[in-house]
Design an enzyme around this catalytic site. Sequence first.
Site, PDB file in Angstrom:
ATOM      1  N   ASP A 141      12.567  59.053  60.771  1.00  0.00           N
ATOM      2  CA  ASP A 141      11.882  57.817  61.181  1.00  0.00           C
ATOM      3  C   ASP A 141      11.215  57.108  60.009  1.00  0.00           C
ATOM      4  O   ASP A 141      10.762  55.985  60.135  1.00  0.00           O
ATOM      5  CB  ASP A 141      10.902  58.088  62.329  1.00  0.00           C
ATOM      6  N   GLU A 186      19.893  67.520  53.547  1.00  0.00           N
ATOM      7  CA  GLU A 186      19.551  66.733  52.361  1.00  0.00           C
ATOM      8  C   GLU A 186      19.905  67.456  51.056  1.00  0.00           C
ATOM      9  O   GLU A 186      20.168  66.815  50.045  1.00  0.00           O
ATOM     10  CB  GLU A 186      18.057  66.382  52.366  1.00  0.00           C
ATOM     11  N   HIS A 227       2.986  62.947  60.830  1.00  0.00           N
ATOM     12  CA  HIS A 227       3.963  64.027  61.028  1.00  0.00           C
ATOM     13  C   HIS A 227       4.811  64.184  59.761  1.00  0.00           C
ATOM     14  O   HIS A 227       4.818  63.343  58.893  1.00  0.00           O
ATOM     15  CB  HIS A 227       4.868  63.688  62.226  1.00  0.00           C
ATOM     16  N   HIS A 228       5.563  65.271  59.667  1.00  0.00           N
ATOM     17  CA  HIS A 228       6.422  65.595  58.516  1.00  0.00           C
ATOM     18  C   HIS A 228       5.606  65.781  57.246  1.00  0.00           C
ATOM     19  O   HIS A 228       6.170  65.892  56.167  1.00  0.00           O
ATOM     20  CB  HIS A 228       7.431  64.471  58.194  1.00  0.00           C
ATOM     21  N   GLY A 242      23.768  75.368  37.353  1.00  0.00           N
ATOM     22  CA  GLY A 242      24.299  76.578  37.985  1.00  0.00           C
ATOM     23  C   GLY A 242      23.655  76.934  39.307  1.00  0.00           C
ATOM     24  O   GLY A 242      23.311  78.080  39.554  1.00  0.00           O
ATOM     25  N   ASP A 261      32.530  83.308  47.747  1.00  0.00           N
ATOM     26  CA  ASP A 261      31.998  83.512  49.112  1.00  0.00           C
ATOM     27  C   ASP A 261      30.475  83.392  49.133  1.00  0.00           C
ATOM     28  O   ASP A 261      29.883  82.776  50.024  1.00  0.00           O
ATOM     29  CB  ASP A 261      32.467  84.861  49.684  1.00  0.00           C
ATOM     30  N   ASN A 297      35.275  87.902  47.483  1.00  0.00           N
ATOM     31  CA  ASN A 297      35.234  89.227  46.836  1.00  0.00           C
ATOM     32  C   ASN A 297      34.037  90.026  47.336  1.00  0.00           C
ATOM     33  O   ASN A 297      33.510  90.902  46.644  1.00  0.00           O
ATOM     34  CB  ASN A 297      35.173  89.074  45.310  1.00  0.00           C
ATOM     35  N   GLY A 311      30.839  89.449  47.873  1.00  0.00           N
ATOM     36  CA  GLY A 311      29.476  89.495  47.352  1.00  0.00           C
ATOM     37  C   GLY A 311      29.273  88.688  46.096  1.00  0.00           C
ATOM     38  O   GLY A 311      30.117  87.904  45.676  1.00  0.00           O
ATOM     39  N   GLU A 334      26.409  88.464  39.628  1.00  0.00           N
ATOM     40  CA  GLU A 334      25.142  89.245  39.577  1.00  0.00           C
ATOM     41  C   GLU A 334      25.459  90.721  39.433  1.00  0.00           C
ATOM     42  O   GLU A 334      24.754  91.449  38.738  1.00  0.00           O
ATOM     43  CB  GLU A 334      24.308  88.983  40.832  1.00  0.00           C
TER      44      GLU A 334
END
Length: 561
Positions: free
Chosen positions: A27, A50, A113-114, A411, A439, A466, A468, A472
């Site tokens: 709004d 967003e 609000h928000h 990244g 994934d 793969n 996961g 990492e």
Amino acid sequence: ATTTLGSYLATRLEQIGIRHYFAVPGDYNLVLLDQLLENENLEFIGCCNELNLGYACDGYARANGVAAGFVTFSVGGLSAINAIAGAYAEDLPIIFVSGGPNTNAGPENRPLHHTLGEVRYRYQLEMFREVTAYAASIEHLEDAPEKIDRAIHVALRHRKPVYLEIACNLAGLDLPAAPNQQLAAPVPLDEAALDAAVENAAERLNNAVKPVLVAGVKLRPWDATKEFLELAEATGYAVAVMPNAKGLFPENHPQYIGTYWGPVSSPGCGEVVESADAYLFAGPTFTDYTTAGYTALINSNKLLEAGPERVKLPGQSYNNVPLPLFLGKLAGRMKKNDTSLTAFERFRPAPEQEEDIVADRPLLTRRVVKRVEKMLTPDMALIAETGDSWFNGIKTKLPEGTAFEIQMQYGSIGWSVGATLGYALAERGKRRVVSLIGDGSFQLTAQEVSTIIRYGLDPIIFLINNRGYTIEVEIHDGPYNLIKNWDYAGLIDVFNAEDGKGWGVRVSTEGELDAAIAKALAHTGGPSLIELTIDRDDCSKELLEWGSRVAAVNGAPPKLG
Ligand SMILES: C/C(NCc1cnc(C)nc1N)=C(/S)[C@H](O)COP(=O)(O)OP(=O)(O)O
Ligand SMILES: [Mg+2]
């Protein structure tokens, strides 16, 4: 003639070459969105959230040069801010606009609000000030034109996102007519510094025994790829690209020797670059990621670094020297010297024998790269998400003209789904997008595939399953790198619902992959998602090598003092 604040802004966006804008209504921005809908040369693109809206602006700006996004106050802006920070890191001009509180709310001490539940409404503006090149709140009609024009001017001049907050009770009000004025400012030029930099650089390079050239990521935002090619051809040197500059120099060019990435450079390339006695890096970023944990051997005594607006030579720096002018002028002063290229030719790897497809062989990452390489055409763009897709994307040989996009500076995983939406929209009918998405990344932003379906865009998405977070795992493993598996291919049916034209399939052998690619290439009117079943430990060898070096830098103990 008068114009409303919203239609003034819409006219400006049209003038700088925007044809679509991304929005999530709320709004605080509905009246503003109504004004934008009045402009028939701008198309509204509704996003699921967003954050993805911000990533779509990022992708659109990569293809179109500049993008625009519209969100509601606080709940919208604070969701998008990570994508806008990423666009800042990646030198992408985005006109990012948030609806703002009614101008009376503060003076009348009205909680809204928000918001945080307190009568203080500048926090979003302050946050965006940190991740944009210009941030302004429009609370008075009379300074709207100047703030809008200044925001656009700064975005185009500095190749950065900018932020405008427009009070919700102003967007539909009349403004003085919009004068058509110059919006983009040229980069400042110091002629004397330019000449001195060219003189000094020419002397160093012309006196070097085996100099090389290396393309950097900033060549594109500062429109210097053409001048870099001219310089390369004027010198005959071996030419390498840094990993995030892939695609900025034609890979089938006889002087191209590959990706320079320190120890994970393409075969023979690192050796030639690091053994040169002088190297000109044009538009480089030397971060922990682009130097494989600072293990790339770049000697500052041999380094000529041409940045977007200044040139750094050993012991000398020249400011207000625009990159394209410097490279173009230097080209005219160069002597031919193909010593470094000749050195590379002696051990240029022979073109790999194309291995036949073994229909029932389980998929290997290495073989997937070869198969994707084979399907690429000059009118495509390859988008590589953060993950092992970086290494696989960078290793993929590009036909001349094929574009390549990567978010190596920032990244932020999940970026590629929104970026695929934005890029495909900007290039509809001109370039088809092929995306490599892991994934783990996909799980952050998957729902924007439904927006790709909604607007009938036809990218081909390779979803590398793969099981996961493999990057990492290679940097530092732990139970946190495991994720819940999804039926990624099945998601397409979910997003299609009653009218979508997306197509999804899961493949686990070379034969299935081959058939899926053929079908995807023929599929139009919607995206193709090909989910690849890859073993959890099957990653590129470059990731293994790079991961251990980045981990070493991350783990460096605090320096005393
Ligand atoms: C979790 C994380 N990085 C940390 C991270 C966490 N959150 C955001 C937004 N951005 C990030 N880079 C990364 S690179 C994962 O390995 C990505 O996994 P996936 O997409 O599956 O790719 P690979 O399996 O090839 O690694
Ligand atoms: Mg993964």
